[in-house]
Design a protein around this motif. Structure first.
Motif, PDB file in Angstrom:
ATOM      1  N   ASP A   1     -42.633  57.456  59.342  1.00 16.75           N
ATOM      2  CA  ASP A   1     -43.220  56.618  58.289  1.00 16.75           C
ATOM      3  C   ASP A   1     -43.070  57.232  56.898  1.00 16.75           C
ATOM      4  O   ASP A   1     -43.174  56.526  55.894  1.00 16.75           O
ATOM      5  CB  ASP A   1     -44.692  56.333  58.587  1.00 16.75           C
ATOM      6  N   LYS A   2     -42.781  58.512  56.819  1.00 20.47           N
ATOM      7  CA  LYS A   2     -42.590  59.178  55.517  1.00 20.47           C
ATOM      8  C   LYS A   2     -41.168  59.004  54.983  1.00 20.47           C
ATOM      9  O   LYS A   2     -40.920  59.232  53.800  1.00 20.47           O
ATOM     10  CB  LYS A   2     -42.870  60.679  55.637  1.00 20.47           C
ATOM     11  N   PHE A   3     -40.240  58.613  55.871  1.00 22.34           N
ATOM     12  CA  PHE A   3     -38.858  58.426  55.450  1.00 22.34           C
ATOM     13  C   PHE A   3     -38.742  57.135  54.660  1.00 22.34           C
ATOM     14  O   PHE A   3     -39.212  56.087  55.083  1.00 22.34           O
ATOM     15  CB  PHE A   3     -37.922  58.376  56.668  1.00 22.34           C
ATOM     16  N   LYS A   4     -38.126  57.225  53.493  1.00 27.80           N
ATOM     17  CA  LYS A   4     -37.966  56.057  52.636  1.00 27.80           C
ATOM     18  C   LYS A   4     -36.632  55.374  52.932  1.00 27.80           C
ATOM     19  O   LYS A   4     -35.598  56.028  52.971  1.00 27.80           O
ATOM     20  CB  LYS A   4     -38.039  56.458  51.176  1.00 27.80           C
TER      21      LYS A   4
ATOM     22  N   GLU B   1     -29.503  79.129  71.960  1.00 28.02           N
ATOM     23  CA  GLU B   1     -30.825  78.634  72.374  1.00 28.02           C
ATOM     24  C   GLU B   1     -31.720  78.393  71.176  1.00 28.02           C
ATOM     25  O   GLU B   1     -32.428  77.384  71.121  1.00 28.02           O
ATOM     26  CB  GLU B   1     -31.486  79.614  73.339  1.00 28.02           C
ATOM     27  N   GLU B   2     -31.706  79.309  70.220  1.00 25.43           N
ATOM     28  CA  GLU B   2     -32.510  79.129  69.008  1.00 25.43           C
ATOM     29  C   GLU B   2     -32.030  77.920  68.222  1.00 25.43           C
ATOM     30  O   GLU B   2     -32.825  77.181  67.650  1.00 25.43           O
ATOM     31  CB  GLU B   2     -32.466  80.385  68.138  1.00 25.43           C
ATOM     32  N   SER B   3     -30.728  77.726  68.205  1.00 31.25           N
ATOM     33  CA  SER B   3     -30.144  76.579  67.524  1.00 31.25           C
ATOM     34  C   SER B   3     -30.645  75.275  68.149  1.00 31.25           C
ATOM     35  O   SER B   3     -31.063  74.348  67.447  1.00 31.25           O
ATOM     36  CB  SER B   3     -28.621  76.658  67.589  1.00 31.25           C
ATOM     37  N   GLU B   4     -30.608  75.202  69.471  1.00 32.42           N
ATOM     38  CA  GLU B   4     -31.083  74.012  70.172  1.00 32.42           C
ATOM     39  C   GLU B   4     -32.568  73.780  69.953  1.00 32.42           C
ATOM     40  O   GLU B   4     -33.004  72.640  69.780  1.00 32.42           O
ATOM     41  CB  GLU B   4     -30.762  74.125  71.663  1.00 32.42           C
ATOM     42  N   ASP B   5     -33.350  74.870  69.947  1.00 38.23           N
ATOM     43  CA  ASP B   5     -34.786  74.746  69.681  1.00 38.23           C
ATOM     44  C   ASP B   5     -35.044  74.214  68.274  1.00 38.23           C
ATOM     45  O   ASP B   5     -35.924  73.373  68.067  1.00 38.23           O
ATOM     46  CB  ASP B   5     -35.485  76.095  69.846  1.00 38.23           C
ATOM     47  N   LEU B   6     -34.279  74.706  67.312  1.00 41.89           N
ATOM     48  CA  LEU B   6     -34.438  74.271  65.934  1.00 41.89           C
ATOM     49  C   LEU B   6     -34.096  72.786  65.788  1.00 41.89           C
ATOM     50  O   LEU B   6     -34.793  72.042  65.101  1.00 41.89           O
ATOM     51  CB  LEU B   6     -33.580  75.121  65.007  1.00 41.89           C
ATOM     52  N   ILE B   7     -33.043  72.354  66.452  1.00 39.16           N
ATOM     53  CA  ILE B   7     -32.672  70.939  66.419  1.00 39.16           C
ATOM     54  C   ILE B   7     -33.772  70.101  67.063  1.00 39.16           C
ATOM     55  O   ILE B   7     -34.187  69.068  66.515  1.00 39.16           O
ATOM     56  CB  ILE B   7     -31.326  70.702  67.128  1.00 39.16           C
ATOM     57  N   GLN B   8     -34.272  70.554  68.185  1.00 36.33           N
ATOM     58  CA  GLN B   8     -35.329  69.818  68.881  1.00 36.33           C
ATOM     59  C   GLN B   8     -36.586  69.723  68.015  1.00 36.33           C
ATOM     60  O   GLN B   8     -37.191  68.651  67.906  1.00 36.33           O
ATOM     61  CB  GLN B   8     -35.655  70.505  70.203  1.00 36.33           C
ATOM     62  N   ASP B   9     -36.990  70.817  67.378  1.00 35.37           N
ATOM     63  CA  ASP B   9     -38.162  70.796  66.498  1.00 35.37           C
ATOM     64  C   ASP B   9     -37.952  69.846  65.319  1.00 35.37           C
ATOM     65  O   ASP B   9     -38.862  69.118  64.929  1.00 35.37           O
ATOM     66  CB  ASP B   9     -38.464  72.202  65.964  1.00 35.37           C
ATOM     67  N   THR B  10     -36.739  69.863  64.768  1.00 35.07           N
ATOM     68  CA  THR B  10     -36.423  68.994  63.632  1.00 35.07           C
ATOM     69  C   THR B  10     -36.494  67.527  64.018  1.00 35.07           C
ATOM     70  O   THR B  10     -37.109  66.717  63.310  1.00 35.07           O
ATOM     71  CB  THR B  10     -35.023  69.326  63.080  1.00 35.07           C
ATOM     72  N   VAL B  11     -35.900  67.190  65.146  1.00 40.06           N
ATOM     73  CA  VAL B  11     -35.908  65.792  65.601  1.00 40.06           C
ATOM     74  C   VAL B  11     -37.332  65.350  65.924  1.00 40.06           C
ATOM     75  O   VAL B  11     -37.741  64.237  65.563  1.00 40.06           O
ATOM     76  CB  VAL B  11     -34.960  65.604  66.800  1.00 40.06           C
ATOM     77  N   LEU B  12     -38.104  66.207  66.569  1.00 38.61           N
ATOM     78  CA  LEU B  12     -39.487  65.875  66.879  1.00 38.61           C
ATOM     79  C   LEU B  12     -40.285  65.594  65.613  1.00 38.61           C
ATOM     80  O   LEU B  12     -41.020  64.602  65.531  1.00 38.61           O
ATOM     81  CB  LEU B  12     -40.139  66.995  67.687  1.00 38.61           C
ATOM     82  N   LYS B  13     -40.130  66.439  64.604  1.00 39.11           N
ATOM     83  CA  LYS B  13     -40.840  66.226  63.339  1.00 39.11           C
ATOM     84  C   LYS B  13     -40.370  64.948  62.651  1.00 39.11           C
ATOM     85  O   LYS B  13     -41.168  64.212  62.081  1.00 39.11           O
ATOM     86  CB  LYS B  13     -40.668  67.428  62.409  1.00 39.11           C
ATOM     87  N   ALA B  14     -39.071  64.692  62.703  1.00 38.16           N
ATOM     88  CA  ALA B  14     -38.544  63.474  62.090  1.00 38.16           C
ATOM     89  C   ALA B  14     -39.126  62.237  62.760  1.00 38.16           C
ATOM     90  O   ALA B  14     -39.504  61.273  62.084  1.00 38.16           O
ATOM     91  CB  ALA B  14     -37.021  63.457  62.156  1.00 38.16           C
ATOM     92  N   LEU B  15     -39.198  62.260  64.071  1.00 42.11           N
ATOM     93  CA  LEU B  15     -39.757  61.114  64.793  1.00 42.11           C
ATOM     94  C   LEU B  15     -41.264  60.974  64.534  1.00 42.11           C
ATOM     95  O   LEU B  15     -41.775  59.863  64.393  1.00 42.11           O
ATOM     96  CB  LEU B  15     -39.483  61.243  66.291  1.00 42.11           C
ATOM     97  N   THR B  16     -41.939  62.102  64.447  1.00 39.65           N
ATOM     98  CA  THR B  16     -43.377  62.085  64.188  1.00 39.65           C
ATOM     99  C   THR B  16     -43.689  61.533  62.793  1.00 39.65           C
ATOM    100  O   THR B  16     -44.638  60.768  62.621  1.00 39.65           O
ATOM    101  CB  THR B  16     -43.960  63.505  64.324  1.00 39.65           C
TER     102      THR B  16
END
Length: 66
Positions: free
Chosen positions: A47-50, A29-44
């Protein structure tokens, strides 16, 4: 890179991200939460991704900092 391409590339790295979470947690569950948080931040902060840089490395950095 369009938003659709960006989203598709992130989705294609889900298994890789799941393996990387094992450095931080063994709980599923923690693993899935961490992936979800990471993807959310990446999508947010898309524009910072080069363009033409390592997306997997960028996601790993987000995950590690999360």
């Amino acid at each position: 890179m369009t938003a659709i391409e960006f989203n598709h590339r992130i989705a294609s790295l889900k298994d890789t991200l799941e393996l990387f979470t094992r450095r931080f947690t063994k709980d599923q569950e923690e693993s899935e939460d961490l992936i979800q948080d990471t993807v959310l931040k990446a999508l947010t902060y898309r524009d910072k991704f080069k363009q033409n840089t390592n997306l997997k490395g960028w996601l790993y950095t987000i995950m590690r900092n999360t």
